[in-house]
Motif scaffolding. Structure first.
Motif, short mmCIF file in Angstrom:
data_model
loop_
_atom_site.label_atom_id
_atom_site.label_comp_id
_atom_site.label_asym_id
_atom_site.label_seq_id
_atom_site.Cartn_x
_atom_site.Cartn_y
_atom_site.Cartn_z
N LEU A 396 8.22 -8.95 -20.15
CA LEU A 396 6.92 -8.71 -19.51
C LEU A 396 6.61 -9.79 -18.47
N ILE A 397 6.95 -11.03 -18.77
CA ILE A 397 6.73 -12.13 -17.81
C ILE A 397 7.58 -11.93 -16.55
N ILE A 398 8.83 -11.53 -16.74
CA ILE A 398 9.71 -11.25 -15.59
C ILE A 398 9.15 -10.12 -14.74
N MET A 399 8.63 -9.09 -15.40
CA MET A 399 8.04 -7.96 -14.68
C MET A 399 6.83 -8.40 -13.86
N MET A 400 6.04 -9.31 -14.39
CA MET A 400 4.87 -9.81 -13.67
C MET A 400 5.28 -10.53 -12.38
N ILE A 401 6.34 -11.31 -12.45
CA ILE A 401 6.83 -12.05 -11.27
C ILE A 401 7.32 -11.07 -10.20
N TYR A 402 8.12 -10.09 -10.61
CA TYR A 402 8.66 -9.10 -9.67
C TYR A 402 7.54 -8.29 -9.01
N THR A 403 6.54 -7.92 -9.79
CA THR A 403 5.41 -7.16 -9.25
C THR A 403 4.64 -7.99 -8.22
N GLY A 404 4.51 -9.29 -8.46
CA GLY A 404 3.85 -10.17 -7.50
C GLY A 404 4.57 -10.21 -6.17
N ILE A 405 5.90 -10.20 -6.20
CA ILE A 405 6.69 -10.20 -4.96
C ILE A 405 6.44 -8.91 -4.17
N THR A 406 6.42 -7.77 -4.85
CA THR A 406 6.20 -6.50 -4.15
C THR A 406 4.78 -6.39 -3.62
N ALA A 407 3.83 -7.07 -4.25
CA ALA A 407 2.45 -7.07 -3.75
C ALA A 407 2.40 -7.71 -2.36
N ILE A 408 3.20 -8.76 -2.15
CA ILE A 408 3.27 -9.40 -0.84
C ILE A 408 3.87 -8.44 0.19
N LEU A 409 4.92 -7.70 -0.21
CA LEU A 409 5.55 -6.73 0.69
C LEU A 409 4.56 -5.65 1.12
N ALA A 410 3.65 -5.27 0.20
CA ALA A 410 2.69 -4.21 0.51
C ALA A 410 1.82 -4.56 1.72
N LEU A 411 1.52 -5.83 1.87
CA LEU A 411 0.66 -6.26 2.98
C LEU A 411 1.39 -6.25 4.32
N LEU A 412 2.71 -6.08 4.30
CA LEU A 412 3.51 -6.14 5.52
C LEU A 412 3.85 -4.78 6.11
N ILE A 413 3.46 -3.68 5.43
CA ILE A 413 3.81 -2.35 5.93
C ILE A 413 2.76 -1.83 6.90
N LYS A 414 3.20 -0.93 7.80
CA LYS A 414 2.30 -0.26 8.74
C LYS A 414 2.98 1.04 9.17
N PRO A 415 2.24 2.03 9.70
CA PRO A 415 2.85 3.29 10.12
C PRO A 415 3.93 3.05 11.16
N PRO A 416 5.17 3.50 10.93
CA PRO A 416 6.24 3.29 11.90
C PRO A 416 6.07 4.18 13.13
N VAL A 417 6.60 3.73 14.26
CA VAL A 417 6.54 4.49 15.51
C VAL A 417 7.91 5.09 15.78
N LYS A 418 7.97 6.41 15.85
CA LYS A 418 9.26 7.09 15.98
C LYS A 418 9.98 6.73 17.27
N THR A 419 9.26 6.59 18.35
CA THR A 419 9.91 6.28 19.65
C THR A 419 10.59 4.92 19.61
N GLU A 420 10.02 3.97 18.87
CA GLU A 420 10.62 2.65 18.76
C GLU A 420 11.93 2.71 18.00
#
Length: 424
Positions: A396-420
């Motif tokens: 459970l502790i390991i899962m908490m650490i991994y989930t924290g890493i993905t929470a940071i990734l969530a803030l970095l996403i945005k709608p992709p632009v197809k032409t790019e």
């Protein structure tokens, strides 16, 4: 059948019938879902005497292989359509349930796990998740959340139903009941009522226009212009970040569900109580149609994902150090279920919103690999932790650490632009 659908559409947009059928598909995916299979695990342990690690390993490997192969189901959906593939998948899941009534060794159990996961957990969720977005755009989150009620009803009822069947009639007959229910109860409904997209009926999405030939053509051209191919989608960071985020609920839910009865025994909860409590994880989904309109349709998806991941971390800590009886177990499962429900709808809306709907089967098939691999990786570390330490807090502790890493990734996403993407 098409004439019947057109008649229905004159009174009520046919997309709502698709929502109903998708909800039923989620419900009848139950034989391949962990919340259903987990009830059979104790029966297997008692009958065959296999260790928790061996059963968990077989389940994880079977799930991983099915996850790697689910991309081919996604491509088949794009090629042949959701209707044909759903008919085939339900028939195959029925045959799989019947096969599982004959398992007599770890090899047969492994084969049974593989086909249950491929046709049940993988295909029977991939198809409705790629079907509903074909019919809705403005009300997409609302429609997806409504179809998810089918999963809610199954998760609430099937563990207790399986436990009752196994207790009174044995696990062999329980599997055979599922085989008949799928073949007789669901296949005819799919044949009668499922269609791939509104354009197949000569109507536009959500009945926004009259559905003339010109409007249907314009709708198809718009779909083509907005849609990413799988090759284009995998070249975006959003595909990979969202894929990693989607492993969290599948990994954690599968891990705790697979070991739920033993986990609860360590926390002074009886098997009878556990059979009822485990289904409550889906109860918050009942409120998702309302939350979808208030939250998911109004705020950027990345913030919704970030908040839900933080709530999951809190849930994992809650399970590790606060659950000690049935009451606290119920509180944990409802809190965690709320976070999963919100994130699930947000993810299902994100894929068509970010990548379009023409190649949604292939893209969702590839993305489902993340979720199925998450499911595969869930039970094994829980089983190893129990066999080594007699508990589950380390994992459970390991899962908490991994989930924290993905929470940071969530803030970095945005709608992709197809032409790019096309200029790379």
């Amino acid at each position: 059948m098409k004439e019947l659908a057109i008649k229905i559409n004159k009174k009520l947009y046919y997309g709502w019938m698709i929502v109903l059928m998708s909800g039923l598909a989620f419900f009848f995916s139950a034989p391949g879902q962990t919340y259903s299979i987990s009830v059979f695990i104790n029966a297997y342990n008692q009958e065959f005497g296999y260790s928790s690690t061996l059963i968990s390993s077989g389940y994880s490997i079977a799930t991983m292989i099915s996850g790697l192969l689910i991309i081919f189901m996604g491509k088949a959906i794009d090629r042949f359509g959701q209707r044909k593939m759903l008919i085939i998948v339900v028939i195959m899941l029925s045959i799989t349930a019947f096969f599982n009534s004959f398992v007599s060794n770890i090899g047969m159990i492994f084969v049974g796990f593989f086909f249950l996961r491929y046709f049940g957990q993988g295909s029977m969720t991939l198809i409705p998740n790629s079907l509903v977005p074909q019919w809705f755009e403005k009300k997409r989150a609302f429609a997806i959340s409504l179809s998810g009620i089918g999963n809610l009803i199954a998760t609430l009822s099937i563990p207790a139903f399986n436990y009752w069947m196994i207790t009174h009639y044995g696990w062999v007959h329980a599997w055979r009941v599922w085989s008949l229910v799928l073949l007789i109860g669901f296949v005819p409904l799919v044949i009668l009522f499922v269609f791939n997209k509104p354009e197949d009926l000569g109507i536009t999405m959500e009945n926004l226009t009259a559905g003339t030939d010109e409007e249907i053509k314009a709708s198809l051209l718009k779909m083509e212009a907005e849609s990413f191919t799988l090759k284009q989608a995998v070249r975006t960071k959003e595909f990979w970040f969202v894929g990693l985020i989607s492993t969290i609920p599948s990994m954690f839910t599968t891990g705790i569900t697979f070991h739920f009865f033993r986990m609860m025994e360590l926390r002074n909860v009886t098997n009878e109580q556990s059979a009822l409590i485990i289904g409550l994880v889906a109860f918050p989904a009942f409120f998702m149609p309302f939350i979808a309109r208030l939250v998911i349709d109004k705020y950027p998806t990345k913030y919704t994902l970030f908040v839900t991941l933080i709530l999951m971390i809190v849930s994992m800590g809650w399970l590790a150090w606060a659950v000690s009886n049935a009451v606290t177990a119920i509180s944990f499962i409802l809190f965690y279920g709320s976070a999963v429900a919100v994130q699930g709808v947000a993810l299902n809306v994100l894929w068509p919103n970010y990548f379009g709907r023409k190649y949604l089967g292939s893209i969702r098939g590839a993305a489902t690999v993340f979720m199925v691999l998450g499911s595969a990786l869930g039970p094994l570390p829980f089983g190893i932790d129990y066999d080594i330490s007699g508990g589950y807090n380390n994992v459970l502790i390991i899962m908490m650490i991994y989930t924290g890493i993905t929470a940071i990734l969530a803030l970095l996403i945005k709608p992709p632009v197809k032409t790019e993407i096309e200029t790379y």
